[in-house]
Design an enzyme around this catalytic site. Structure first.
Site, PDB file in Angstrom:
ATOM      1  N   THR A 456       0.817  -1.211   0.000  1.00 36.76           N
ATOM      2  CA  THR A 456       0.000   0.000   0.000  1.00 36.76           C
ATOM      3  C   THR A 456       0.851   1.263   0.000  1.00 36.76           C
ATOM      4  O   THR A 456       0.699   2.139  -0.863  1.00 36.76           O
ATOM      5  CB  THR A 456      -0.951   0.008   1.206  1.00 36.76           C
ATOM      6  OG1 THR A 456      -1.822  -1.117   1.126  1.00 36.76           O
ATOM      7  CG2 THR A 456      -1.779   1.276   1.227  1.00 36.76           C
ATOM      8  N   ASP A 515      -7.781   4.194  -0.522  1.00 36.94           N
ATOM      9  CA  ASP A 515      -6.525   4.616   0.106  1.00 36.94           C
ATOM     10  C   ASP A 515      -5.852   5.746  -0.684  1.00 36.94           C
ATOM     11  O   ASP A 515      -4.665   5.704  -0.974  1.00 36.94           O
ATOM     12  CB  ASP A 515      -5.571   3.438   0.253  1.00 36.94           C
ATOM     13  CG  ASP A 515      -6.042   2.430   1.279  1.00 36.94           C
ATOM     14  OD1 ASP A 515      -7.208   2.523   1.699  1.00 36.94           O
ATOM     15  OD2 ASP A 515      -5.258   1.546   1.652  1.00 36.94           O
ATOM     16  N   ASP A 542     -11.631   4.229   2.746  1.00 34.50           N
ATOM     17  CA  ASP A 542     -10.517   4.591   3.638  1.00 34.50           C
ATOM     18  C   ASP A 542      -9.577   5.582   2.948  1.00 34.50           C
ATOM     19  O   ASP A 542      -8.348   5.465   3.052  1.00 34.50           O
ATOM     20  CB  ASP A 542      -9.740   3.338   4.058  1.00 34.50           C
ATOM     21  CG  ASP A 542     -10.602   2.314   4.774  1.00 34.50           C
ATOM     22  OD1 ASP A 542     -11.599   2.709   5.405  1.00 34.50           O
ATOM     23  OD2 ASP A 542     -10.296   1.109   4.684  1.00 34.50           O
ATOM     24  N   ARG A 603     -13.673   4.769  10.344  1.00 33.38           N
ATOM     25  CA  ARG A 603     -13.570   3.546  11.134  1.00 33.38           C
ATOM     26  C   ARG A 603     -12.146   3.445  11.666  1.00 33.38           C
ATOM     27  O   ARG A 603     -11.208   4.034  11.101  1.00 33.38           O
ATOM     28  CB  ARG A 603     -13.946   2.327  10.287  1.00 33.38           C
ATOM     29  CG  ARG A 603     -13.151   2.138   8.996  1.00 33.38           C
ATOM     30  CD  ARG A 603     -13.658   0.910   8.251  1.00 33.38           C
ATOM     31  NE  ARG A 603     -12.924   0.655   7.011  1.00 33.38           N
ATOM     32  CZ  ARG A 603     -13.036  -0.469   6.310  1.00 33.38           C
ATOM     33  NH1 ARG A 603     -13.834  -1.454   6.726  1.00 33.38           N
ATOM     34  NH2 ARG A 603     -12.358  -0.623   5.188  1.00 33.38           N
ATOM     35  N   TRP A 605      -8.539   2.142  12.331  1.00 30.78           N
ATOM     36  CA  TRP A 605      -7.531   1.261  11.753  1.00 30.78           C
ATOM     37  C   TRP A 605      -6.457   0.984  12.813  1.00 30.78           C
ATOM     38  O   TRP A 605      -5.623   1.846  13.085  1.00 30.78           O
ATOM     39  CB  TRP A 605      -6.904   1.898  10.516  1.00 30.78           C
ATOM     40  CG  TRP A 605      -5.838   1.041   9.881  1.00 30.78           C
ATOM     41  CD1 TRP A 605      -5.789  -0.317   9.843  1.00 30.78           C
ATOM     42  CD2 TRP A 605      -4.667   1.515   9.208  1.00 30.78           C
ATOM     43  NE1 TRP A 605      -4.666  -0.730   9.171  1.00 30.78           N
ATOM     44  CE2 TRP A 605      -3.960   0.377   8.764  1.00 30.78           C
ATOM     45  CE3 TRP A 605      -4.152   2.788   8.924  1.00 30.78           C
ATOM     46  CZ2 TRP A 605      -2.746   0.472   8.071  1.00 30.78           C
ATOM     47  CZ3 TRP A 605      -2.965   2.887   8.223  1.00 30.78           C
ATOM     48  CH2 TRP A 605      -2.272   1.750   7.798  1.00 30.78           C
TER      49      TRP A 605
END
Length: 688
Positions: A456, A515, A542, A603, A605
């Site tokens: 990522t 992302d 996200d 949310r 992480w």
């Protein structure tokens, strides 16, 4: 004078949001400078040393303040005099009341003594805040009969309020003029005063009021107080928010040109509007392309006054909305360009009020002159790629290096390594869309050398690992095609990754899908502060995530459908350490072309399953579209959001909701400790 008014109410107390903190830059083509003010005494620059003065020191007014009349050729303030920097009331008074011209830079907070003191400004003055640091508290300025050629700019003038909502005993204004002419009031934050924020009285004329935020007040902006129909004024690109009356009230104004203003009455607050724009007596008003949100009696006029309306938007308004008669053609007096009324709310949320680029000088005064490297795809610059320019920056460079990037699409990945601080990416096009850095790596993309996949963080189009990085007026994108790569494992595709401290993103677009924006730190024990302003962030899953301490201010967060056309997503996924601040979204707008009630605000992480983390997202003073779920927070990877730090405060729009067990709201006391200043912890982002 008698005013149309509603019943008086008590004022609310408490600290206002982000007092003294940066607002935004929107005009990327402005010359920008850093700030390097030191010492206690006022700094004086001789005329000889200001030949290459910054743009703000020689700026001139537009609108009626630009018209040659009454022996004055436009409004240019103190540009012909010396520049002085002041930090005390005594020094401010000394230079503001002097006979000779001055550019007076207010570098810090000056609290007036006694409360309500209005400094009597003399002609040929520019009084300007240093970036966002210039505050006048408990008082303001007075421009008397015959005073002319005055600029009041980039200041926060606030808090002379004395506890009475409709206060007739304390005439404490932010700016009052009685018989003045050629005055420009621009890019100020005016709020919470005992009387008016701006009073243009007693035949004051050739006045322009532009790009100000006027808020938290009763009698906001009055013009007139005379039977003579002589005043000419322009009021454009101002954000009136939570102001009860006089927004403005124009009494016997010969030519009142109001355009591209945003009048907002937010529901559920202690202040309710009684009316918006008011044309009284012999006033002739032209009202164009303004946006009225939730206002009662948005436009009203007397029987003897005239209003010509063109292109205005009224959303959720009620009561009187009037026009009639003939007025005048503003273009016979000066040139101007209208913005679309539909764009006005987002334009002013990001652009009204003090700007970090105004009033700051000497970016490299303590570190040497800044260096500029140019990038152009067509070979007209020093380098054809952005990475080549970064490579040319010396290791451990002590001074600012501006990488000036000409318009074009640069398909490349870029890395700014940790040993190259003080770098600025500056797009030079007319729009942030003109200069695009884009690539399409994803977490599951194989590296060309066969050593595995990028992961990522490695997928980022632009990776910033160096402190004191800035970017403005450009787009950073990851255009990885999820639909065409369904067989690939790992669809996270980062557009921009920051792993550094004091990162300032100003007027940029960061776009992707999953992302998009990774806000990280160099290490778990390192602080990483990021300030994003006047920008657009686009994604679906996200798409703002990481462990940095980050503020997204005065920006637009755009929700995007998934590759298969479905609407579902999560905006933030913070991975905050227990003793740190996480993400703060403030004064922004969240929405997009997606289905209603399909997106979560965030949310938790817990990266690597680390239970010691305490993820945090606060969303405050932000407009939420109907896309936001009624229960806006959700769990992640077995960790409950209720065990971490997620909250809202004073949000508006169809996606906002009242406090509940599924939707925690901050109390006023809690909100006072969750402001932009608390996040940035002593750092004031300054454009350079």
């Amino acid at each position: 004078m008698s005013e149309h008014r509603s019943k008086a109410r008590h004022r609310r107390a408490g600290k206002l949001l982000a007092a003294g903190l940066p607002l935004t830059l929107t005009t990327a083509s402005l010359v920008v400078y850093g700030a390097a003010f030191g010492g206690a005494a006022p700094h004086q620059a001789s005329a000889a040393t200001t030949a290459a003065a910054p743009a703000w020191a020689t700026a001139t007014a537009d609108g009626f303040a630009s018209v040659d009349a009454l022996g004055q050729k436009g409004t240019y303030g103190g540009r012909d005099g010396r520049t002085v920097t002041v930090r005390t009331q005594a020094d401010l008074e000394k230079y503001a009341t002097a006979a000779e011209p001055y550019v007076i830079v207010v570098a810090g907070t000056i609290t007036m003594n006694p409360v309500g003191k209005e400094i009597k400004v003399a002609s040929d003055k520019t009084i300007v805040g240093a970036g966002t640091s210039g505050h006048i508290v408990g008082g303001g300025f007075f421009l008397g009969q015959g005073v002319h050629n005055v600029i009041i700019r980039n200041l926060t003038i606030r808090d002379s309020y004395q506890g009475i909502w409709n206060d007739k005993d304390h005439d404490f204004d932010a700016v009052q003029m009685d018989g003045a002419h050629h005055v420009w009031i621009d890019h100020n934050d005016l709020r919470h005063m005992a009387d008016g924020l701006i009073d243009v009285r007693k035949d004051s004329t050739y006045v322009t009021v532009s790009w100000n935020k006027l808020s938290d007040n009763n009698k906001t902006f009055g013009i007139g107080w005379t039977e003579n129909v002589t005043t000419d004024l322009t009021v454009h690109h101002n954000w009136f928010r939570e102001t009860e009356q006089r927004n403005p009230s124009t009494d016997n104004v010969a030519h009142a040109h109001l355009y591209n203003n945003f009048l907002e009455d937010a529901p559920g607050t202690d202040i309710a509007s009684s009316y918006g724009n008011y044309s009284r007596g012999g006033t002739r008003m032209v009202l164009e392309n303004s946006y009225f949100q939730g206002m009662k009696n948005p436009v009203i006029k007397d029987a003897t006054a005239t209003i010509v309306q063109r292109g205005n938007v009224f959303s959720g308004t009620s009561g009187r909305n009037e026009s009639g008669g003939t007025a005048f053609d503003p273009k016979t007096y000066y040139a101007y360009t209208l913005d679309k009324a539909a764009d006005v709310p987002s334009l002013l949320r990001s652009g009204a009020g003090p700007r970090p680029s105004i009033g700051t000088t000497g970016a490299a005064a303590s570190t040497g002159a800044a260096t500029t490297l140019t990038v152009a795809k067509d070979g007209t610059g020093q380098y054809r790629t952005v990475q080549a320019a970064v490579n040319a920056v010396p290791a451990n460079n002590p001074a600012r290096v501006v990488i000036s990037i000409k318009p074009g699409t640069y398909r490349e990945t870029v890395k700014v390594p940790s040993n190259k601080p003080h770098v600025t990416f500056q797009g030079t096009g007319g729009s942030r869309k003109d200069t695009v850095i884009v690539y399409d790596n994803a977490a599951g993309t194989r590296k060309p050398d066969g050593s595995g996949t990028y992961g990522t963080s490695g997928s980022a189009t632009v990776a910033v690992e160096a402190d004191d990085f800035q970017a403005r007026n450009l787009t950073v994108s990851n255009d990885f095609d999820e639909g065409a790569n369904q067989s690939l494992s790992g669809h996270q595709a980062v557009a921009l990754r920051t792993a550094a401290d004091k990162v300032f993103l100003d007027g940029v677009i960061v776009e992707g899908d999953q992302d998009t924006l990774l806000l990280d730190t160099a290490a778990k024990d390192r602080l990483g502060r990021v300030y994003v302003t006047g920008s657009y962030i686009v994604g679906n899953v996200d798409f703002v995530f990481g462990r940095a301490t980050a503020v997204i201010d005065r920006s637009v967060i755009t929700l995007k459908k998934r590759w298969n056309g479905t609407s579902a997503g999560y905006i933030t996924a913070p991975s905050t350490a227990a003793d740190r601040k996480g993400f703060l979204i403030a004064n922004s707008a969240i929405g997009g072309d997606v289905s209603d009630r399909t997106f979560h605000l965030g949310r938790p992480w817990h990266a690597g399953g680390d239970a010691s983390l305490d993820p945090q997202t606060t969303v405050r003073d932000t407009t939420l579209s109907a896309a936001i779920r009624t229960a806006p927070w959700t769990d992640m990877s077995g960790f409950s959001w209720k065990d971490d730090r997620f909250a809202e405060y004073r949000n508006t729009g169809p996606g906002a909701g009242s406090a509940s067990g599924d939707r925690p709201h901050l109390t006023d006391a809690q909100a006072a400790d969750q402001e932009i200043a608390d996040w940035l912890a002593g750092w004031t982002p300054t454009a350079s």
